[in-house]
Each structure stands twice: as structure tokens, then as C-alpha cells.
Design a protein around this motif. Structure first.
Motif, PDB file in Angstrom:
ATOM      1  N   LEU A 181      42.922   6.395 -22.503  1.00 46.91           N
ATOM      2  CA  LEU A 181      41.644   5.676 -22.622  1.00 46.91           C
ATOM      3  C   LEU A 181      41.822   4.198 -22.279  1.00 46.91           C
ATOM      4  CD1 LEU A 181      40.334   7.385 -25.865  1.00 46.91           C
ATOM      5  CD2 LEU A 181      39.200   7.453 -23.626  1.00 46.91           C
ATOM      6  N   ASP A 182      42.945   3.617 -22.695  1.00 50.12           N
ATOM      7  CA  ASP A 182      43.211   2.205 -22.384  1.00 50.12           C
ATOM      8  C   ASP A 182      43.382   1.991 -20.883  1.00 50.12           C
ATOM      9  OD1 ASP A 182      43.040   1.537 -25.072  1.00 50.12           O
ATOM     10  OD2 ASP A 182      45.212   1.588 -25.388  1.00 50.12           O
ATOM     11  N   VAL A 183      44.071   2.903 -20.204  1.00 46.67           N
ATOM     12  CA  VAL A 183      44.233   2.799 -18.748  1.00 46.67           C
ATOM     13  C   VAL A 183      42.866   2.935 -18.069  1.00 46.67           C
ATOM     14  CG1 VAL A 183      45.259   3.861 -16.696  1.00 46.67           C
ATOM     15  CG2 VAL A 183      46.625   3.599 -18.772  1.00 46.67           C
ATOM     16  N   PHE A 184      42.047   3.876 -18.544  1.00 45.51           N
ATOM     17  CA  PHE A 184      40.692   4.038 -18.021  1.00 45.51           C
ATOM     18  C   PHE A 184      39.943   2.711 -18.149  1.00 45.51           C
ATOM     19  CE2 PHE A 184      36.189   4.907 -18.363  1.00 45.51           C
ATOM     20  CZ  PHE A 184      35.942   5.942 -17.479  1.00 45.51           C
ATOM     21  N   LYS A 185      40.035   2.082 -19.319  1.00 43.58           N
ATOM     22  CA  LYS A 185      39.313   0.814 -19.546  1.00 43.58           C
ATOM     23  C   LYS A 185      39.820  -0.283 -18.622  1.00 43.58           C
ATOM     24  CE  LYS A 185      37.966  -2.699 -22.784  1.00 43.58           C
ATOM     25  NZ  LYS A 185      38.093  -3.322 -24.059  1.00 43.58           N
ATOM     26  N   ILE A 186      41.123  -0.358 -18.424  1.00 42.41           N
ATOM     27  CA  ILE A 186      41.685  -1.381 -17.542  1.00 42.41           C
ATOM     28  C   ILE A 186      41.157  -1.206 -16.121  1.00 42.41           C
ATOM     29  CG2 ILE A 186      43.829  -2.148 -16.418  1.00 42.41           C
ATOM     30  CD1 ILE A 186      45.202  -1.565 -19.175  1.00 42.41           C
ATOM     31  N   GLU A 187      41.098   0.043 -15.660  1.00 36.68           N
ATOM     32  CA  GLU A 187      40.698   0.287 -14.273  1.00 36.68           C
ATOM     33  C   GLU A 187      39.184   0.263 -14.085  1.00 36.68           C
ATOM     34  OE1 GLU A 187      42.692   3.796 -12.879  1.00 36.68           O
ATOM     35  OE2 GLU A 187      44.636   2.796 -12.921  1.00 36.68           O
ATOM     36  N   VAL A 188      38.444   0.801 -15.041  1.00 30.04           N
ATOM     37  CA  VAL A 188      36.993   0.921 -14.884  1.00 30.04           C
ATOM     38  C   VAL A 188      36.259  -0.262 -15.510  1.00 30.04           C
ATOM     39  CG1 VAL A 188      34.997   2.396 -15.453  1.00 30.04           C
ATOM     40  CG2 VAL A 188      37.155   3.444 -14.755  1.00 30.04           C
ATOM     41  N   GLY A 189      36.865  -0.879 -16.516  1.00 28.84           N
ATOM     42  CA  GLY A 189      36.241  -2.030 -17.156  1.00 28.84           C
ATOM     43  C   GLY A 189      35.575  -1.699 -18.482  1.00 28.84           C
ATOM     44  N   ARG A 190      35.642  -0.445 -18.896  1.00 29.39           N
ATOM     45  CA  ARG A 190      35.055  -0.011 -20.163  1.00 29.39           C
ATOM     46  C   ARG A 190      35.665   1.323 -20.549  1.00 29.39           C
ATOM     47  NH1 ARG A 190      31.923   4.319 -19.198  1.00 29.39           N
ATOM     48  NH2 ARG A 190      31.060   4.587 -17.111  1.00 29.39           N
ATOM     49  N   TYR A 191      35.464   1.697 -21.805  1.00 29.10           N
ATOM     50  CA  TYR A 191      35.868   3.040 -22.241  1.00 29.10           C
ATOM     51  C   TYR A 191      34.802   4.034 -21.803  1.00 29.10           C
ATOM     52  CZ  TYR A 191      39.409   0.920 -25.250  1.00 29.10           C
ATOM     53  OH  TYR A 191      40.494   0.231 -25.720  1.00 29.10           O
ATOM     54  N   PRO A 192      35.155   5.317 -21.665  1.00 30.03           N
ATOM     55  CA  PRO A 192      34.118   6.317 -21.375  1.00 30.03           C
ATOM     56  C   PRO A 192      33.070   6.313 -22.495  1.00 30.03           C
ATOM     57  CG  PRO A 192      36.306   7.276 -21.160  1.00 30.03           C
ATOM     58  CD  PRO A 192      36.488   5.918 -21.761  1.00 30.03           C
ATOM     59  N   THR A 193      31.833   6.533 -22.144  1.00 26.56           N
ATOM     60  CA  THR A 193      30.778   6.610 -23.152  1.00 26.56           C
ATOM     61  C   THR A 193      30.892   7.929 -23.918  1.00 26.56           C
ATOM     62  OG1 THR A 193      29.216   7.695 -21.673  1.00 26.56           O
ATOM     63  CG2 THR A 193      29.220   5.263 -21.686  1.00 26.56           C
ATOM     64  N   SER A 194      30.182   8.016 -25.015  1.00 23.77           N
ATOM     65  CA  SER A 194      30.161   9.276 -25.779  1.00 23.77           C
ATOM     66  C   SER A 194      29.642  10.416 -24.917  1.00 23.77           C
ATOM     67  CB  SER A 194      29.294   9.136 -27.032  1.00 23.77           C
ATOM     68  OG  SER A 194      29.852   8.199 -27.923  1.00 23.77           O
ATOM     69  N   GLY A 195      28.650  10.118 -24.091  1.00 24.31           N
ATOM     70  CA  GLY A 195      28.086  11.141 -23.209  1.00 24.31           C
ATOM     71  C   GLY A 195      29.092  11.635 -22.173  1.00 24.31           C
ATOM     72  N   GLU A 196      29.892  10.720 -21.650  1.00 28.85           N
ATOM     73  CA  GLU A 196      30.919  11.110 -20.682  1.00 28.85           C
ATOM     74  C   GLU A 196      32.068  11.835 -21.380  1.00 28.85           C
ATOM     75  OE1 GLU A 196      30.290   7.311 -17.669  1.00 28.85           O
ATOM     76  OE2 GLU A 196      31.784   7.207 -19.276  1.00 28.85           O
ATOM     77  N   GLY A 197      32.383  11.394 -22.587  1.00 25.68           N
ATOM     78  CA  GLY A 197      33.422  12.035 -23.387  1.00 25.68           C
ATOM     79  C   GLY A 197      34.801  11.931 -22.765  1.00 25.68           C
ATOM     80  N   LEU A 198      35.710  12.716 -23.327  1.00 29.58           N
ATOM     81  CA  LEU A 198      37.087  12.733 -22.828  1.00 29.58           C
ATOM     82  C   LEU A 198      37.181  13.369 -21.441  1.00 29.58           C
ATOM     83  CD1 LEU A 198      39.012  13.665 -26.104  1.00 29.58           C
ATOM     84  CD2 LEU A 198      38.720  11.402 -25.062  1.00 29.58           C
ATOM     85  N   ASN A 241      36.291   2.234  -9.316  1.00 28.29           N
ATOM     86  CA  ASN A 241      37.711   1.983  -9.622  1.00 28.29           C
ATOM     87  C   ASN A 241      38.375   3.077 -10.446  1.00 28.29           C
ATOM     88  OD1 ASN A 241      37.539  -0.489  -8.257  1.00 28.29           O
ATOM     89  ND2 ASN A 241      36.884  -1.531 -10.115  1.00 28.29           N
ATOM     90  N   TRP A 242      37.782   4.248 -10.532  1.00 31.00           N
ATOM     91  CA  TRP A 242      38.396   5.368 -11.256  1.00 31.00           C
ATOM     92  C   TRP A 242      39.524   5.918 -10.393  1.00 31.00           C
ATOM     93  CZ3 TRP A 242      39.477  10.592 -10.926  1.00 31.00           C
ATOM     94  CH2 TRP A 242      39.684  11.281 -12.129  1.00 31.00           C
ATOM     95  N   SER A 243      40.739   5.985 -10.941  1.00 34.39           N
ATOM     96  CA  SER A 243      41.863   6.513 -10.158  1.00 34.39           C
ATOM     97  C   SER A 243      42.627   7.573 -10.940  1.00 34.39           C
ATOM     98  CB  SER A 243      42.802   5.378  -9.717  1.00 34.39           C
ATOM     99  OG  SER A 243      43.356   4.745 -10.859  1.00 34.39           O
ATOM    100  N   GLY A 244      41.897   8.359 -11.704  1.00 37.63           N
ATOM    101  CA  GLY A 244      42.504   9.415 -12.526  1.00 37.63           C
ATOM    102  C   GLY A 244      42.903  10.609 -11.686  1.00 37.63           C
ATOM    103  N   PRO A 245      43.199  11.703 -12.270  1.00 41.24           N
ATOM    104  CA  PRO A 245      42.981  11.976 -13.695  1.00 41.24           C
ATOM    105  C   PRO A 245      44.002  11.251 -14.577  1.00 41.24           C
ATOM    106  CG  PRO A 245      44.004  13.881 -12.666  1.00 41.24           C
ATOM    107  CD  PRO A 245      43.738  12.877 -11.576  1.00 41.24           C
TER     108      PRO A 245
END
Length: 141
Positions: free
Chosen positions: A55-72, A84-88
Motif C-alpha cells: 500500500l505504501d508503494v502504491f501511495k508513493i507511485e500514485v500519490g494516494r492510497y487505494p480508496t475503500s471502493g477500489e479496495g486491495l 503512474n500505477w506500475s503494479g501489480p
């Protein structure tokens, strides 16, 4: 002719031995089960920490944590409109959402009161609250 004395156990002796063994196994079995549940609690804490890192890596790259609606699920597949999403970010489970050691899905909510997220396992009983191994395990940010 003399009759040879037969060696062996009487039925009563066998019942006493079985009762003693059952008592010993009762004490040992509970300890083994308790250790298994404690191991699941420890594994859950580690797993929640690993998901938190994703989740922290997601926030660094996207600029926020996933929302509750987006979920894990946002850690596995890119949510719509996200730059800027570069997952999974979660590669285990063959692309499936992670589950706790008791087979339940982790509860995720974001944003929480501090603007971060809440990531929770409900423990062995699958209900909110609880004591010992049934206690909720969380990693709120």
C-alpha cells in the motif's frame, strides 16, 4: 501336565493405560492447538505488514492510497483513471486477493480519520473484538 502361565494384560490394565494416555493427550493436544492459533496470529501480523508495504508503494507511485471502493484489488490490477500505477504490487496468490490464515478476506478502508487506511483481520472467530487469538489484528496508518 503343567499349564503354562499366559503372559499379557488384563482388560482392566488396558483400560487404565488408555485412560492415562487420553489424559496426557488432552493436556498436550490443547497446547498444540494453542500454538497453532498463535502461529496464525503471528502470520497474520506479518502478512498485514507486507500488504501495508505494498500500500505504501502504491501511495508513493500514485500519490494516494487505494480508496475503500477500489479496495486491495487496486494492488493487483490498475484502477480506472489512475496515473503512474506500475503494479501489480501483490504478486502472491496467483493474482487473487489475499486472505488471512483463517480463510477470511482482510477488511480495508481508506481514507480513515487520519487520511491513511485501516487494514484488519477479525482473528480466529471472524467477529469484531475478541480476546486472545480471536482478537482483531490491524495495521492502521
Amino acid at each position: 501336565m503343567k499349564h503354562a502361565k499366559q503372559a499379557g494384560f488384563t482388560l482392566l490394565e488396558l483400560i487404565v493405560v488408555l485412560a492415562i494416555l487420553a489424559t496426557i493427550m488432552g493436556f498436550l493436544g490443547k497446547g498444540i492447538i494453542d500454538r497453532g492459533e498463535t502461529a496464525k496470529v503471528n502470520a497474520t501480523k506479518i502478512h498485514i505488514s507486507q500488504i501495508g508495504q505494498s500500500l505504501d508503494v502504491f501511495k508513493i507511485e500514485v500519490g494516494r492510497y487505494p480508496t475503500s471502493g477500489e479496495g486491495l484489488a487496486a494492488l493487483i490490477t490498475a484502477p480506472g483513471g489512475v496515473q503512474n500505477w506500475s503494479g501489480p504490487y501483490l504478486k502472491e496468490n496467483g493474482g487473487a486477493l489475499p486472505k488471512d490464515p483463517w480463510g477470511a478476506e482482510y477488511r480495508y478502508a481508506s481514507p480513515n480519520a487520519t487520511g491513511g487506511y485501516d487494514l484488519i483481520s477479525l482473528g480466529s472467530d471472524g467477529k469484531e473484538g475478541g480476546e486472545a487469538t480471536a482478537k482483531d489484528i490491524s495495521n492502521a496508518k
